[in-house]
Design a protein around this motif. Sequence first.
Motif, PDB file in Angstrom:
ATOM      1  N   UNK A 126      46.335  52.942  75.191  1.00  0.00           N
ATOM      2  CA  UNK A 126      46.918  54.152  74.578  1.00  0.00           C
ATOM      3  C   UNK A 126      48.384  53.907  74.208  1.00  0.00           C
ATOM      4  N   UNK A 127      49.119  53.231  75.108  1.00  0.00           N
ATOM      5  CA  UNK A 127      50.548  52.973  74.858  1.00  0.00           C
ATOM      6  C   UNK A 127      50.749  52.094  73.625  1.00  0.00           C
ATOM      7  N   UNK A 128      49.734  51.302  73.301  1.00  0.00           N
ATOM      8  CA  UNK A 128      49.829  50.355  72.184  1.00  0.00           C
ATOM      9  C   UNK A 128      49.213  50.918  70.889  1.00  0.00           C
ATOM     10  N   UNK A 129      48.589  52.091  70.986  1.00  0.00           N
ATOM     11  CA  UNK A 129      47.864  52.641  69.838  1.00  0.00           C
ATOM     12  C   UNK A 129      48.791  53.414  68.900  1.00  0.00           C
ATOM     13  N   UNK A 130      48.477  53.366  67.608  1.00  0.00           N
ATOM     14  CA  UNK A 130      49.234  54.144  66.612  1.00  0.00           C
ATOM     15  C   UNK A 130      48.273  54.979  65.774  1.00  0.00           C
ATOM     16  N   UNK A 131      48.720  56.167  65.397  1.00  0.00           N
ATOM     17  CA  UNK A 131      47.926  57.064  64.554  1.00  0.00           C
ATOM     18  C   UNK A 131      48.721  57.349  63.284  1.00  0.00           C
ATOM     19  N   UNK A 132      48.029  57.392  62.151  1.00  0.00           N
ATOM     20  CA  UNK A 132      48.664  57.616  60.849  1.00  0.00           C
ATOM     21  C   UNK A 132      47.822  58.630  60.078  1.00  0.00           C
ATOM     22  N   UNK A 133      48.450  59.421  59.229  1.00  0.00           N
ATOM     23  CA  UNK A 133      47.642  60.288  58.369  1.00  0.00           C
ATOM     24  C   UNK A 133      48.388  60.711  57.116  1.00  0.00           C
ATOM     25  N   UNK A 134      47.594  60.955  56.078  1.00  0.00           N
ATOM     26  CA  UNK A 134      48.100  61.539  54.836  1.00  0.00           C
ATOM     27  C   UNK A 134      47.206  62.732  54.527  1.00  0.00           C
ATOM     28  N   UNK A 135      47.825  63.897  54.312  1.00  0.00           N
ATOM     29  CA  UNK A 135      47.062  65.112  54.041  1.00  0.00           C
ATOM     30  C   UNK A 135      47.434  65.662  52.668  1.00  0.00           C
ATOM     31  N   UNK A 136      46.455  66.268  52.019  1.00  0.00           N
ATOM     32  CA  UNK A 136      46.732  66.966  50.769  1.00  0.00           C
ATOM     33  C   UNK A 136      47.566  68.215  51.035  1.00  0.00           C
ATOM     34  N   UNK A 137      47.427  68.747  52.252  1.00  0.00           N
ATOM     35  CA  UNK A 137      48.013  70.053  52.566  1.00  0.00           C
ATOM     36  C   UNK A 137      48.451  70.071  54.030  1.00  0.00           C
ATOM     37  N   UNK A 138      49.742  70.251  54.250  1.00  0.00           N
ATOM     38  CA  UNK A 138      50.290  70.247  55.617  1.00  0.00           C
ATOM     39  C   UNK A 138      50.487  71.654  56.186  1.00  0.00           C
TER      40      UNK A 138
END
Length: 279
Positions: free
Chosen positions: A152-164
């Motif tokens: 978990x400490x090494x994990x990364x999450x990324x996202x691109x949304x049309x609508x925030x």
Amino acid sequence: MSYKIVIDSCGELLDEWKKDPRFESVALTLSVGGENIIDDENFDQASFLKKVADCPECPKSACPSPERYMRAFDCDADHVYAVTLSAELSGSYNSAVLGKSLLQEENPGKQIYVFNSKSASVGQSLIAMKIQECEEAGYSFEKVIETVEAYIADQHTFFVLDNLETLRKNGRLSKVKALVASALKIKPVMGSTDEGAICQLDQARGMNKALVKMAQNIVDKTKDSENKILAISHCNCRERAVLLKNALEERMPVKHIVILDTAGVSSMYANDGGVIVAV
């Protein structure tokens, strides 16, 4: 030793987990325009997205109760694990910890551990996959916890949304500096902080350029990628997810890439057209 993995419904389930009694999804409740929708196997994404589009008010989510977690933990498995969405984004983690305490009052020897994913959606799915891998390898309860917390400490999450808007109106972007005007079609590339809050990593004009920038951010931040599984979830935009998968495979070696549809909570926050990546 037998095990059970409990995932709150923000985490996307693999198809094989849906038929496996060792996995249980604990549903959050979504509310749109006064209607409550349980985020379980009956969740209908298309119907939900239409309700959100038709409703002037922002949809909201409510985390599962401690009693619901307690019921999920109360089983014959020797080792029980929960994976909740980031404690920075939801009360689900605290609710699960309380559920664990309630059960251990009745059954003091019960081995239960709650992981704060510091992520959401497919980030949780990958953590559950890691727990399963450790259990299948015969690790002790303590060794599973230690290995997965390091993961978990090494994990990364990324996202691109049309609508925030849903994220913003529900206060999930409190750590993000002022976002640029949507009139310019500027799409921010978002990511997770080490604590599991949301931050802005980059931005671009238009969705396709934002996805390219996200892919580059993923490549830059992912060490030892050839040994990692990468997961993509998408809200009603599979072609976009497949394009991103192909772009990532061109840019870096990856052990495996999984593509999943967003379930209810992730659909609510990602909105139609959103793409989330965890690695």
